[in-house]
Design a protein around this motif. Structure first.
Motif, mmCIF file in Angstrom:
data_model
loop_
_atom_site.group_PDB
_atom_site.id
_atom_site.type_symbol
_atom_site.label_atom_id
_atom_site.label_comp_id
_atom_site.label_asym_id
_atom_site.label_seq_id
_atom_site.Cartn_x
_atom_site.Cartn_y
_atom_site.Cartn_z
ATOM 1 N N LYS A 1 -2.785 2.501 -11.766
ATOM 2 C CA LYS A 1 -2.857 3.851 -12.325
ATOM 3 C C LYS A 1 -1.480 4.285 -12.803
ATOM 4 O O LYS A 1 -0.455 3.760 -12.348
ATOM 5 C CB LYS A 1 -3.350 4.841 -11.267
ATOM 6 C CG LYS A 1 -4.624 4.439 -10.536
ATOM 7 C CD LYS A 1 -5.846 4.720 -11.355
ATOM 8 C CE LYS A 1 -7.112 4.459 -10.549
ATOM 9 N NZ LYS A 1 -8.346 4.740 -11.330
ATOM 10 N N TYR B 1 4.977 3.740 -5.005
ATOM 11 C CA TYR B 1 5.005 4.358 -6.329
ATOM 12 C C TYR B 1 6.243 3.877 -7.075
ATOM 13 O O TYR B 1 7.338 3.813 -6.497
ATOM 14 C CB TYR B 1 5.046 5.886 -6.225
ATOM 15 C CG TYR B 1 3.842 6.495 -5.551
ATOM 16 C CD1 TYR B 1 2.743 6.898 -6.298
ATOM 17 C CD2 TYR B 1 3.814 6.652 -4.163
ATOM 18 C CE1 TYR B 1 1.625 7.460 -5.679
ATOM 19 C CE2 TYR B 1 2.708 7.209 -3.529
ATOM 20 C CZ TYR B 1 1.621 7.604 -4.297
ATOM 21 O OH TYR B 1 0.518 8.156 -3.677
ATOM 22 N N SER C 1 -3.047 -7.397 -5.401
ATOM 23 C CA SER C 1 -2.934 -6.646 -6.655
ATOM 24 C C SER C 1 -2.743 -7.578 -7.844
ATOM 25 O O SER C 1 -2.188 -7.191 -8.875
ATOM 26 C CB SER C 1 -1.778 -5.641 -6.577
ATOM 27 O OG SER C 1 -0.553 -6.296 -6.290
ATOM 28 N N TYR D 1 1.203 3.485 -9.893
ATOM 29 C CA TYR D 1 0.777 3.175 -8.525
ATOM 30 C C TYR D 1 -0.557 2.452 -8.588
ATOM 31 O O TYR D 1 -1.142 2.268 -9.667
ATOM 32 C CB TYR D 1 0.673 4.453 -7.684
ATOM 33 C CG TYR D 1 -0.297 5.489 -8.230
ATOM 34 C CD1 TYR D 1 -1.579 5.613 -7.709
ATOM 35 C CD2 TYR D 1 0.077 6.355 -9.270
ATOM 36 C CE1 TYR D 1 -2.471 6.550 -8.198
ATOM 37 C CE2 TYR D 1 -0.805 7.295 -9.769
ATOM 38 C CZ TYR D 1 -2.071 7.385 -9.241
ATOM 39 O OH TYR D 1 -2.962 8.316 -9.728
ATOM 40 N N ARG D 2 -1.042 2.059 -7.428
ATOM 41 C CA ARG D 2 -2.329 1.353 -7.350
ATOM 42 C C ARG D 2 -3.265 2.136 -6.452
ATOM 43 O O ARG D 2 -2.882 2.573 -5.362
ATOM 44 C CB ARG D 2 -2.145 -0.065 -6.804
ATOM 45 C CG ARG D 2 -3.399 -0.937 -6.931
ATOM 46 C CD ARG D 2 -3.070 -2.403 -6.637
ATOM 47 N NE ARG D 2 -4.242 -3.261 -6.733
ATOM 48 C CZ ARG D 2 -4.709 -3.780 -7.852
ATOM 49 N NH1 ARG D 2 -4.097 -3.518 -8.999
ATOM 50 N NH2 ARG D 2 -5.778 -4.552 -7.857
ATOM 51 N N GLN D 3 -4.501 2.296 -6.919
ATOM 52 C CA GLN D 3 -5.493 3.062 -6.161
ATOM 53 C C GLN D 3 -6.879 2.488 -6.396
ATOM 54 O O GLN D 3 -7.261 2.207 -7.533
ATOM 55 C CB GLN D 3 -5.456 4.531 -6.602
ATOM 56 C CG GLN D 3 -6.454 5.425 -5.872
ATOM 57 C CD GLN D 3 -6.320 6.878 -6.306
ATOM 58 O OE1 GLN D 3 -5.285 7.485 -6.085
ATOM 59 N NE2 GLN D 3 -7.365 7.416 -6.927
ATOM 60 N N ASP D 4 -7.621 2.277 -5.315
ATOM 61 C CA ASP D 4 -8.997 1.762 -5.388
ATOM 62 C C ASP D 4 -9.087 0.462 -6.181
ATOM 63 O O ASP D 4 -10.012 0.254 -6.975
ATOM 64 C CB ASP D 4 -9.926 2.814 -5.999
ATOM 65 C CG ASP D 4 -9.974 4.092 -5.187
ATOM 66 O OD1 ASP D 4 -9.828 4.015 -3.957
ATOM 67 O OD2 ASP D 4 -10.140 5.177 -5.788
ATOM 68 N N ILE E 1 0.843 -1.199 0.000
ATOM 69 C CA ILE E 1 0.000 0.000 0.000
ATOM 70 C C ILE E 1 0.878 1.249 0.000
ATOM 71 O O ILE E 1 1.845 1.356 0.749
ATOM 72 C CB ILE E 1 -0.924 0.004 1.232
ATOM 73 C CG1 ILE E 1 -1.872 -1.201 1.181
ATOM 74 C CG2 ILE E 1 -1.720 1.301 1.316
ATOM 75 C CD1 ILE E 1 -2.677 -1.407 2.440
ATOM 76 N N GLY E 2 0.534 2.206 -0.866
ATOM 77 C CA GLY E 2 1.232 3.487 -0.893
ATOM 78 C C GLY E 2 2.547 3.488 -1.642
ATOM 79 O O GLY E 2 3.335 4.428 -1.518
ATOM 80 N N LYS F 1 -1.116 13.847 -2.812
ATOM 81 C CA LYS F 1 -1.693 12.537 -2.515
ATOM 82 C C LYS F 1 -1.349 12.053 -1.108
ATOM 83 O O LYS F 1 -2.183 11.465 -0.422
ATOM 84 C CB LYS F 1 -1.220 11.493 -3.547
ATOM 85 C CG LYS F 1 -1.836 11.682 -4.936
ATOM 86 C CD LYS F 1 -1.559 10.481 -5.820
ATOM 87 C CE LYS F 1 -2.272 9.241 -5.335
ATOM 88 N NZ LYS F 1 -3.734 9.362 -5.380
ATOM 89 N N GLU F 2 -0.125 12.285 -0.679
ATOM 90 C CA GLU F 2 0.339 11.709 0.583
ATOM 91 C C GLU F 2 0.452 12.712 1.724
ATOM 92 O O GLU F 2 0.522 12.308 2.884
ATOM 93 C CB GLU F 2 1.691 11.007 0.375
ATOM 94 C CG GLU F 2 1.645 9.861 -0.629
ATOM 95 C CD GLU F 2 0.718 8.730 -0.197
ATOM 96 O OE1 GLU F 2 0.466 8.596 1.021
ATOM 97 O OE2 GLU F 2 0.223 7.996 -1.077
#
Length: 459
Positions: free
Chosen positions: A277, A256, A353, A270-273, A253-254, A294-295
């Motif tokens: 992405k 990049y 993922s 990155y990965r989101q929802d 998680i989180g 974002k962070e």
């Protein structure tokens, strides 16, 4: 009060039964004497008297057990609240500390219940287990309200003395930093109760520990904590891509992945929802602005890590989870290794993922052929030496580590992460289930070893 089979309770129970049975037998003897006085021709037989005595004793035991099963769900007895002085000749009392304790007789520890039940089953003849959460510990009384498995395989909640050793399976990083947990740790330290594993590892802290070992330093990728734009630029000049990771992150998680493009652009993936992405930026300033949005302030707790060109299967990178354990006084050993292939388009190999678990042989053979077996042995050796290096420098007891290792296309072995409370997803693979059982056995054996060692040191 519930019926238990601990030595102290059994002695007390036996004495009570003998007293009651002797009293009732005395009543029978008096009655027999009166009958004998009236009918002198009928003599009592010793064998018949002994049989009658046994029947009386069995009846009393049955009545007491029936009474105990009707008692409250929380029991409190002398054996549970004796001072915390372990007996070096008895089986150790092993505590499992978890952050999930639910009012359930079937799954009191949520999804972790099957794992905990496996530990208890493995240690059935090696020690006694109690399971509890941080809020269950009574600091003033030095006791704990805990769960254990009863003779019928049901979870029984009762008051117990403090354990001889604690296996820490708290899986909540925030809770580990709480005041309550610090008080619990202080109590264990004061009572000289060994605890493993003490806490989560911080990723960069582990890098620093390993870097102190010259032989293991070569397995650490280049990295910088809270990198400046200049450091990012230099890293991207030396490497095709880099990763930006939270120092206290987990499950991918989180994270990049940043790559420089030929047209002087920067591609961020990155990965989101639940989806992969990507964004493109004309400069590092623009990219950092996006990351800060974002962070926020969390970005200061990130580090940049050198990207490695790992071996691939079907154009998807592969890394390896290696479970290592302390086995009592026998040192570090390998419980199992699983390969993890990244999902298509994913920047990590986590199952959440799209990652896929396979055997290490399946992952290595397509790239290295006959050399795969030797490379696998080399990876095992590196994992053992990494564990020794961490244990040597770490301030607390370590008994279990899950390493995330990578192997590049030249066969060089890299260490990405070390997890003090590793997940067990690789053991779900059919070919690795036996390795999962070995891992359980190592955990129990080390608990027993530490618990008995404490008993020797306090007697």
């Amino acid at each position: 009060m519930h019926f238990t089979s601990s030595p102290s309770k059994f002695k007390h129970f036996t004495a009570t039964v003998n007293q009651l049975s002797n009293h009732i037998l005395e009543q029978f003897k008096r009655k027999e004497q009166s009958v004998r006085y009236q009918q002198p021709e009928r003599e009592s037989k010793p064998a018949a008297a002994e049989q009658k005595r046994r029947r009386v004793k069995q009846m009393i035991i049955r009545r007491i057990r029936e009474h105990e099963t009707e008692g409250p769900s929380v029991r409190h007895s002398k054996a549970d609240t004796v001072p915390n002085q372990p007996n070096m000749h008895s089986k150790p009392l092993i505590g499992i500390l978890t952050d999930v304790v639910l009012p359930s007789t079937q799954y009191p520890f949520g999804s972790r219940t099957p794992f905990i039940r496996q530990l208890v089953s493995e240690g059935l003849h090696k020690g006694k287990f109690i399971i509890f959460g941080p809020d269950d510990i009574r600091l003033r009384e030095s006791s704990v309200l805990a769960y254990s498995l009863d003779e019928r395989g049901r979870w029984d909640r009762h008051l117990s003395r403090l354990p001889d050793v604690v296996y820490n399976r708290l899986l909540n990083r925030k809770m580990e930093q709480s005041v309550g947990i610090k008080q619990v740790r202080q109590l264990f330290q004061n009572k000289k109760i060994p605890v493993f594993n003490w806490s989560y590892f911080n990723k960069t802290d582990v890098y620093q520990l390993v870097s102190k070992n010259k032989a293991m330093y070569k397995h650490i990728p280049e990295y910088y904590v809270n990198p400046t734009i200049k450091q990012l630029h230099n890293m991207l000049s030396r490497h095709q891509f880099v990763y930006l990771k939270p120092t206290a992150g987990s499950l991918g998680i989180g994270i990049y992945k940043i790559a420089s493009q030929p047209d002087k652009k920067y591609l961020v993936r990155y990965r989101q929802d639940g989806s992969n992405k990507q964004e493109s930026f004309h400069g590092l300033q623009e990219m950092m602005k996006f990351l800060r949005q974002k962070e926020g302030s969390r970005l200061k707790q990130y580090f940049v890590q050198q990207g490695i060109q790992l071996i691939e299967l079907h154009q998807c990178p592969v890394d390896f989870r290696v479970h290592v354990h302390k086995d009592g006084d026998k040192g570090w050993c390998i419980a199992g290794i699983g390969a993890k292939k990244a999902g298509l388009g994913s920047i990590t190999t986590h199952q959440r993922s799209g990652g896929q678990i396979m055997t290490p042989e399946q992952a290595l053979s397509p790239t290295f052929g006959r050399s795969a077996a030797k490379l696998l042995q080399d990876a095992k050796s590196v994992a053992i030496h990494l564990a020794q290096a961490i244990e040597h420098q770490y301030a607390h007891l370590v008994g279990e580590i899950g390493f995330d290792l990578g192997i590049d296309k030249s066969g060089r072995i890299w260490m990405f992460e070390a997890n003090s409370k590793p997940g067990r997803s690789i053991f779900k693979h059919p070919a690795l289930k036996a390795k999962g059982k070995a891992s359980i056995r190592y955990i129990v054996n080390h608990c027993v070893y530490l618990g008995k060692a404490r008993g020797r040191s306090t007697n």
